[in-house]
Design an enzyme around this catalytic site. Structure first.
Site, PDB file in Angstrom:
ATOM      1  N   GLN A   1      56.994  28.067  58.717  1.00  0.00           N
ATOM      2  CA  GLN A   1      57.150  28.319  60.150  1.00  0.00           C
ATOM      3  C   GLN A   1      57.229  27.002  60.931  1.00  0.00           C
ATOM      4  OE1 GLN A   1      57.599  31.418  60.792  1.00  0.00           O
ATOM      5  NE2 GLN A   1      57.927  31.198  62.986  1.00  0.00           N
TER       6      GLN A   1
ATOM      7  N   GLU B   1      44.987  35.908  36.329  1.00  0.00           N
ATOM      8  CA  GLU B   1      43.544  35.790  36.033  1.00  0.00           C
ATOM      9  C   GLU B   1      42.732  36.798  36.867  1.00  0.00           C
ATOM     10  OE1 GLU B   1      42.079  32.055  34.879  1.00  0.00           O
ATOM     11  OE2 GLU B   1      44.080  31.265  34.529  1.00  0.00           O
TER      12      GLU B   1
ATOM     13  N   ARG C   1      39.172  31.374  36.840  1.00  0.00           N
ATOM     14  CA  ARG C   1      39.398  31.673  38.267  1.00  0.00           C
ATOM     15  C   ARG C   1      39.102  30.456  39.137  1.00  0.00           C
ATOM     16  NH1 ARG C   1      37.117  37.722  37.087  1.00  0.00           N
ATOM     17  NH2 ARG C   1      39.101  38.358  36.185  1.00  0.00           N
TER      18      ARG C   1
ATOM     19  N   ASP D   1      36.074  33.899  34.201  1.00  0.00           N
ATOM     20  CA  ASP D   1      35.257  33.410  35.329  1.00  0.00           C
ATOM     21  C   ASP D   1      35.569  31.930  35.570  1.00  0.00           C
ATOM     22  OD1 ASP D   1      34.018  35.844  35.774  1.00  0.00           O
ATOM     23  OD2 ASP D   1      32.268  35.362  34.538  1.00  0.00           O
TER      24      ASP D   1
END
Ligand SMILES: Cc1cc2nc3c(=O)[nH]c(=O)nc-3n(C[C@H](O)[C@H](O)[C@H](O)COP(=O)(O)OP(=O)(O)OC[C@H]3O[C@@H](n4cnc5c(N)ncnc54)[C@H](O)[C@@H]3O)c2cc1C
Length: 379
Positions: free
Chosen positions: A336, A363, A243, A240
């Site tokens: 781009q 993860e 992340r 957790d």
């Protein structure tokens, strides 16, 4: 969005941005092309207190909060996503479980060296047959007398080659699947613990991604981290926080894409004017900025909740999901905007796209993130 930050967080941001711009940026491209681990930068990061930002000074940390940690990982990743994840895997995935689940003896033994960056950490959950389904761990740990004997192979481990301290997940009761997994601390140099294959990768090429192999590897009984058979909880709780670190890494890549694109769009002339004057380019930049700020706010919310001691698993999953997709989006748009120059290695934006992709995978893949988020939504 600096107005949301405290004075201390703003000062940290300025300090890390300067360090990243002046010392990480100039070597990032060459290190990535040659696959060089940035050892000198990591040493300096340790001296600056960046290897253990969110941990108390009594354990050698900088005593700051998780918001500060995210700020630092983003600023570093703005110039080098590899260095960002080296710091993130070390802090969120190796220091954090020892800090949260270790006993006092383990914290005193391992944290000061890790928080100062004198030693590097890694986290080894994934195996060839256990990726998203981490509960299928086949690595085993058996207690014989006062020693654990480890057997098995972990793979895809960030910092695997450099780590002095590894957090290893192994089954202590195969029949119980997730309820039979335990966490262990294994030190580099332990006999019968070896680094195996080094992966060649699409991006983040200054990091090592390796196998860790255990063949009748014996470690002391006291190296069990947390309670017996409760290692899956250690892993999930750790991820957790991890992340949020990956969210910060992705934010750094997105910002690099935006900043490089704005600079290029103002300089590059076609049809007798800077391409920044074309609405098509302006809209791409508008979308990139909007997506970045939305992702930043999700990451900020997640880390603020963690700092306040609130449950934040859903918020961390949302932040990582959004920021990783924003990083890939912004890097693709940056190419781009650079046209053909974006596709060749003269500019950095092609590297940003290669680095961004992994944030959607490690993860917990973004499919797994969506499963986490929907499990809360549908509760
Ligand atoms: C560069 C790199 C660094 C890494 N660092 C570490 C590390 O430091 N420590 C560590 O332990 N691991 C690490 N990993 C492993 C990483 O976390 C895994 O690769 C990841 O969790 C996915 O597992 P997998 O590769 O086995 O893919 P799989 O789990 O086989 O997934 C394959 C595909 O199936 C999808 N899928 C799987 N299950 C489901 C489901 N139930 N529903 C819907 N879709 C599903 C996935 O989303 C994916 O698209 C790293 C990987 C890489 C490439």
């Amino acid at each position: 969005m600096d107005y949301l930050l405290t004075e201390e967080q703003k000062m940290l941001k300025e300090m890390v941005a300067k360090f990243a711009r002046e010392e990480i940026g100039p070597v990032a491209r060459e290190n990535q092309e040659k696959g060089i681990f940035p050892a000198a930068i990591i040493k300096k990061a340790g001296e600056l207190g960046l290897m253990g930002i969110a941990y108390p000074p009594e354990y050698g940390g900088a005593g700051m909060d998780y918001v500060s940690y995210m700020i630092a990982v983003e600023e570093i990743s703005r110039y080098c996503a590899s260095t960002g994840v080296i710091v993130s895997a070390h802090s969120s995935l190796a220091i954090d479980p020892i800090f949260r689940f270790g006993n006092e003896e383990q914290k005193k033994k391992y944290l000061p060296d890790l928080c100062s960056g004198r030693k590097i950490g890694c986290f080894a959950l994934t195996e060839p047959g256990a990726g998203s389904d981490a509960g299928s761990t086949k690595t085993t740990a058996k207690l014989v007398g006062d020693k654990w004997i480890l057997n098995g192979t972990k793979h895809f481990i960030t910092n695997g080659a450099e780590a002095d301290i590894a957090i290893i997940f192994a089954s202590t009761d195969l029949a119980q699947k997730t309820k039979g997994i335990s966490a262990f601390i294994v030190e580099k140099g332990t006999p019968c613990f070896n680094v195996g294959k080094h992966e060649k990768k699409l991006g983040i090429n200054s990091t090592s991604t390796t196998e860790l192999i255990f063949e009748e590897c014996t470690i002391p009984k006291e190296n069990l981290l947390g309670d017996l058979n409760k290692g899956f909880k250690v892993a999930m709780t750790t991820l957790d926080g991890g992340r949020l670190g990956i969210c910060a890494q992705a934010l750094g890549i997105a910002r690099a894409s935006i900043e490089d694109s704005i600079k290029y769009a103002k300089e590059r002339e076609q049809f007798g004017q800077p391409i920044a004057g074309f609405q098509a380019i302006q809209w791409m930049i508008a979308d990139m900025c909007t997506e970045y700020e939305a992702a930043w706010l999700l990451g900020y919310r997640g880390s603020l909740m963690k700092d306040k001691g609130l449950p934040y698993a859903k918020e961390a999953a949302m932040a990582k999901l959004k920021a990783s997709e924003v990083a890939s989006f912004c890097a693709s748009k940056a190419i781009q905007i650079h046209g053909g120059y974006g596709y060749v290695k003269e500019f950095d934006v092609e590297r940003y796209l290669r680095d961004a992709k992994i944030t959607e995978i490690y993860e917990g893949t973004n499919e797994i993130m969506r499963m986490v988020v929907s499990s809360f939504a549908l509760k």
